[in-house]
Design a protein around this motif. Structure first.
Motif, PDB file in Angstrom:
ATOM      1  N   PRO A  79       0.827  -1.206   0.000  1.00 43.10           N
ATOM      2  CA  PRO A  79       0.000   0.000   0.000  1.00 43.10           C
ATOM      3  C   PRO A  79       0.864   1.260   0.000  1.00 43.10           C
ATOM      4  O   PRO A  79       1.822   1.365   0.764  1.00 43.10           O
ATOM      5  CB  PRO A  79      -0.800  -0.115   1.303  1.00 43.10           C
ATOM      6  CG  PRO A  79      -0.815  -1.574   1.612  1.00 43.10           C
ATOM      7  CD  PRO A  79       0.492  -2.114   1.129  1.00 43.10           C
ATOM      8  N   GLY A  80       0.530   2.192  -0.887  1.00 41.86           N
ATOM      9  CA  GLY A  80       1.260   3.447  -0.964  1.00 41.86           C
ATOM     10  C   GLY A  80       2.487   3.413  -1.849  1.00 41.86           C
ATOM     11  O   GLY A  80       3.172   4.428  -2.001  1.00 41.86           O
ATOM     12  N   GLN A 218       6.543   5.046   2.759  1.00 40.62           N
ATOM     13  CA  GLN A 218       5.323   5.021   1.962  1.00 40.62           C
ATOM     14  C   GLN A 218       4.223   4.172   2.589  1.00 40.62           C
ATOM     15  O   GLN A 218       3.045   4.531   2.533  1.00 40.62           O
ATOM     16  CB  GLN A 218       5.638   4.514   0.552  1.00 40.62           C
ATOM     17  CG  GLN A 218       6.447   5.499  -0.277  1.00 40.62           C
ATOM     18  CD  GLN A 218       6.786   4.950  -1.661  1.00 40.62           C
ATOM     19  OE1 GLN A 218       6.708   3.744  -1.907  1.00 40.62           O
ATOM     20  NE2 GLN A 218       7.174   5.840  -2.562  1.00 40.62           N
ATOM     21  N   VAL A 219       4.593   3.042   3.200  1.00 39.22           N
ATOM     22  CA  VAL A 219       3.560   2.127   3.684  1.00 39.22           C
ATOM     23  C   VAL A 219       2.976   2.573   5.023  1.00 39.22           C
ATOM     24  O   VAL A 219       1.787   2.336   5.304  1.00 39.22           O
ATOM     25  CB  VAL A 219       4.116   0.686   3.781  1.00 39.22           C
ATOM     26  CG1 VAL A 219       5.034   0.502   4.992  1.00 39.22           C
ATOM     27  CG2 VAL A 219       2.987  -0.344   3.819  1.00 39.22           C
ATOM     28  N   GLU A 222      -0.234   4.593   5.121  1.00 43.34           N
ATOM     29  CA  GLU A 222      -1.364   3.827   4.606  1.00 43.34           C
ATOM     30  C   GLU A 222      -1.944   2.910   5.685  1.00 43.34           C
ATOM     31  O   GLU A 222      -3.136   2.625   5.689  1.00 43.34           O
ATOM     32  CB  GLU A 222      -0.927   2.992   3.391  1.00 43.34           C
ATOM     33  CG  GLU A 222      -0.429   3.800   2.219  1.00 43.34           C
ATOM     34  CD  GLU A 222      -1.529   4.650   1.597  1.00 43.34           C
ATOM     35  OE1 GLU A 222      -2.668   4.158   1.494  1.00 43.34           O
ATOM     36  OE2 GLU A 222      -1.238   5.804   1.216  1.00 43.34           O
ATOM     37  N   GLU A 266      -3.591  16.000  -3.727  1.00 44.94           N
ATOM     38  CA  GLU A 266      -2.895  14.723  -3.820  1.00 44.94           C
ATOM     39  C   GLU A 266      -2.028  14.629  -5.069  1.00 44.94           C
ATOM     40  O   GLU A 266      -1.514  13.562  -5.396  1.00 44.94           O
ATOM     41  CB  GLU A 266      -3.909  13.568  -3.818  1.00 44.94           C
ATOM     42  CG  GLU A 266      -4.774  13.510  -2.572  1.00 44.94           C
ATOM     43  CD  GLU A 266      -3.944  13.290  -1.323  1.00 44.94           C
ATOM     44  OE1 GLU A 266      -2.986  12.494  -1.387  1.00 44.94           O
ATOM     45  OE2 GLU A 266      -4.262  13.918  -0.289  1.00 44.94           O
ATOM     46  N   TYR A 351       3.763  10.865   5.678  1.00 45.69           N
ATOM     47  CA  TYR A 351       4.560  10.073   6.624  1.00 45.69           C
ATOM     48  C   TYR A 351       4.777  10.810   7.942  1.00 45.69           C
ATOM     49  O   TYR A 351       4.461  10.295   9.021  1.00 45.69           O
ATOM     50  CB  TYR A 351       5.900   9.723   5.982  1.00 45.69           C
ATOM     51  CG  TYR A 351       6.917   9.109   6.911  1.00 45.69           C
ATOM     52  CD1 TYR A 351       6.759   7.822   7.396  1.00 45.69           C
ATOM     53  CD2 TYR A 351       8.063   9.820   7.288  1.00 45.69           C
ATOM     54  CE1 TYR A 351       7.702   7.245   8.239  1.00 45.69           C
ATOM     55  CE2 TYR A 351       9.016   9.257   8.119  1.00 45.69           C
ATOM     56  CZ  TYR A 351       8.834   7.974   8.595  1.00 45.69           C
ATOM     57  OH  TYR A 351       9.771   7.416   9.431  1.00 45.69           O
TER      58      TYR A 351
END
Length: 572
Positions: A79-80, A218-219, A222, A266, A351
């Motif tokens: 994810p992400g 990144q994760v 999410e 976004e 983040y």
């Protein structure tokens, strides 16, 4: 498994047994060759296309261990997951995509793009998926590589050969678990970001995310909203960049064109902007070129002790402090004391904000071991969790996964024993007719690897064509050339923050040590370096009757082939 001899004797290039004889063929005649490429990611696809445009009288097969093309963008689906290079820079120059939905594309969008290119360019006939090269040995007598290939569907091994072997398997490809005790002891869900299970539901779970490289950054945002509790375990802080679009609008050369682009918060392009990309070729071209300029201009930031390094470091510190709401504990834990660029600088969409949420706790600590209920830190603290997410990266040692046996033995042994060294990142001493994409000291951190792969493919193909048309049986960079190039790399790197003290995969995960993963210069410097082939740096062997046998019978293909303009020189 079929084994190859790692101690095969070196045999000199065969000498003609009879007196020199003129070859009854015109100058420019091609010799049939077989090319094997490892990996059908960006590099492999680029190679297929470049060979088609530059060579004749050849065959090529690309062996890909995965179920489909795409390389890292097939493997990484957490994810992400997204690219931190702008979409319109992360595309083939020969296959522009005008409907990228976001300024920075997600993994699935990039994978779909690569699959579409492969299908529409008719490349699949050259690709064998679920096939893995497991051994390679140079045969001096026959002037070719002997290969062992494993069919991953059947488990069977078979042999193949190649006049030229090209390694396009990539650097961020061989994922690894954290090196901790009791890896199998944990009784909950253990996941690596490079092997993300599609059915994993994190809702309501207590989760530990290990690592703050690009995957961890990144994760984590999410997972944070749905998690009951989230522990983030890091060893080393990292620089998290502010949105680059704002910086480029204010200070970069792309400012004017970026101000005409419509995007939401976004960074999704508006329908109107995508429509303009598609309907106005000149506008699209200027946008792509301006973005590429900004990507190329990043190099001065990593020059140690420079004014731009100091300025950028101050601005990023302000950004991180603001995003962490000035929390002294988080700022002290997360904002590095080493310069920008020592570790990979990563944009972090959400983040830093996620780390301030009440269900998130950061632990800057080592891991002593995994236990059945979770993780024991080296501080003695035990974190009881339902799932452990290992964003712990890849093996970046450059050591091949399989034996590659050349004139000097097995490259695995050589690069385990000493610092990996390559000639301009593309070739290795003692390995004739062997080329690699993104080998040691390639510009992997300088921007889009897609554009890099195009230049490297052109360089490799030009060398292959030289061999094919000039009677060259084998070529490899000399050890002296590789040594001299390595000396330049070692002397240059202290000028950059890449060489600063701090744990980084640029230095194979070490605090200190040689920088093996980056090019000693800018992207443009790398492109310029590859623009000309330096024959003086190479050791060549020839097919009989020798060096000038390719001159043939006194005629040229430029005057004999049907449809060729034999007076081309009047048009120059």
């Amino acid at each position: 498994m079929v084994q190859l001899d790692s101690k095969a004797a070196v045999v000199d290039t065969p000498k003609p047994a009879v007196a020199y004889a003129v070859q009854e063929q015109p100058l420019g005649t091609t010799r049939h060759i077989r090319i094997v490429c490892i990996g059908a990611g960006v590099s492999g696809l680029n190679l297929i296309r470049t060979l088609r445009r530059s060579l004749t009288d050849y065959e090529v097969v690309v062996y890909e261990k995965n179920t489909d093309v795409g390389g890292t963008w097939l493997e990484n689906r957490y994810p992400g997951c997204r690219c931190d290079v702008p979409s319109h820079s992360y595309q083939f120059s020969w296959r522009p995509k005008k409907d990228w939905p976001n300024f920075f594309s997600g993994a699935e969008e990039i994978r779909e793009y690569l699959c579409r290119v492969c299908d529409e360019e008719g490349m699949r006939d050259s690709i064998r998926v679920l096939h893995q090269v497991t051994a390679a040995q140079w045969n001096e007598k026959d002037g070719q590589w002997e290969l062992v290939i494993r069919n991953l569907e059947t488990g069977e091994d078979f042999r193949d050969y190649a006049t030229f072997l090209v390694n396009g398997s990539g650097i961020l490809n061989d994922w690894k678990w954290p090196d901790v005790e009791g890896l199998d002891a944990f009784q909950g869900t253990l996941i690596h970001t490079a092997r993300w299970p599609a059915d994993f539901d994190h809702s309501g779970k207590t989760i530990a995310v290990i690592g703050n490289g690009s995957a961890g950054i990144q994760v984590l945002p999410e997972l944070q909203p749905g998690a009951e509790k989230l522990y983030h375990i890091i060893r080393t802080p990292t620089w998290v960049l502010p949105p680059r679009i704002k910086a480029w609008e204010a200070m970069g050369q792309a400012g004017d064109v970026l101000k005409t682009i419509q995007m939401d918060e976004e960074e999704n392009f508006s329908e109107e902007t995508i429509a303009k990309f598609q309907s106005d070729p000149e506008f699209y071209r200027q946008f792509v070129k301006k973005v590429e300029v900004e990507v190329n201009n990043a190099f001065p930031v990593v020059l140690a002790e420079s004014k731009i390094q100091a300025f950028a470091r101050g601005e990023v510190t302000k950004y991180m402090t603001a995003m962490l709401h000035g929390n002294e504990t988080l700022c002290r834990t997360l904002i590095p004391d080493f310069p920008l660029g020592c570790r990979r600088m990563t944009p972090g969409h959400g983040y830093l904000a996620a780390l301030t949420k009440p269900n998130v706790e950061v632990r800057k600590a080592g891991i002593r071991r995994f236990i059945p209920e979770g993780i024991e830190l080296d501080t003695g603290e035990v974190l009881k969790v339902d799932a452990i997410i290992c964003a712990t990266g890849f093996d970046t040692s450059f050591c091949p996964r399989f034996p590659i046996i050349g004139r000097n033995g097995n490259l695995q042994d050589q690069w385990k024993a000493s610092t990996p060294q390559a000639y301009m990142s593309c070739a290795v001493a003692g390995l004739p007719n062997y080329f690699t994409f993104l080998g040691p000291n390639a510009p992997i951190g300088h921007g889009s690897v897609v554009t890099l792969a195009e230049h490297i493919a052109q360089y490799i193909t030009a060398a292959i064509r030289k061999c094919q048309t000039q009677g060259i049986r084998s070529l490899a960079p000399s050890q002296a050339a590789v040594d001299d190039y390595a000396a330049h790399v070692a002397a240059f790197m202290p000028r950059t923050t890449w060489a600063a003290r701090g744990r980084s995969w640029f230095k194979s995960g070490r605090e200190d040590g040689p920088v093996t993963a980056l090019h000693p210069g800018s992207r443009i410097h790398f492109f310029h370096m590859l623009a000309e082939w330096r024959g003086e740096d190479w050791e060549l062997g020839y097919v009989p009757p020798g060096r000038f046998g390719y001159l043939g019978n006194g005629f040229s293909v430029r005057e004999l082939e049907e449809g060729v303009d034999s007076t081309w020189y009047l048009d120059q």
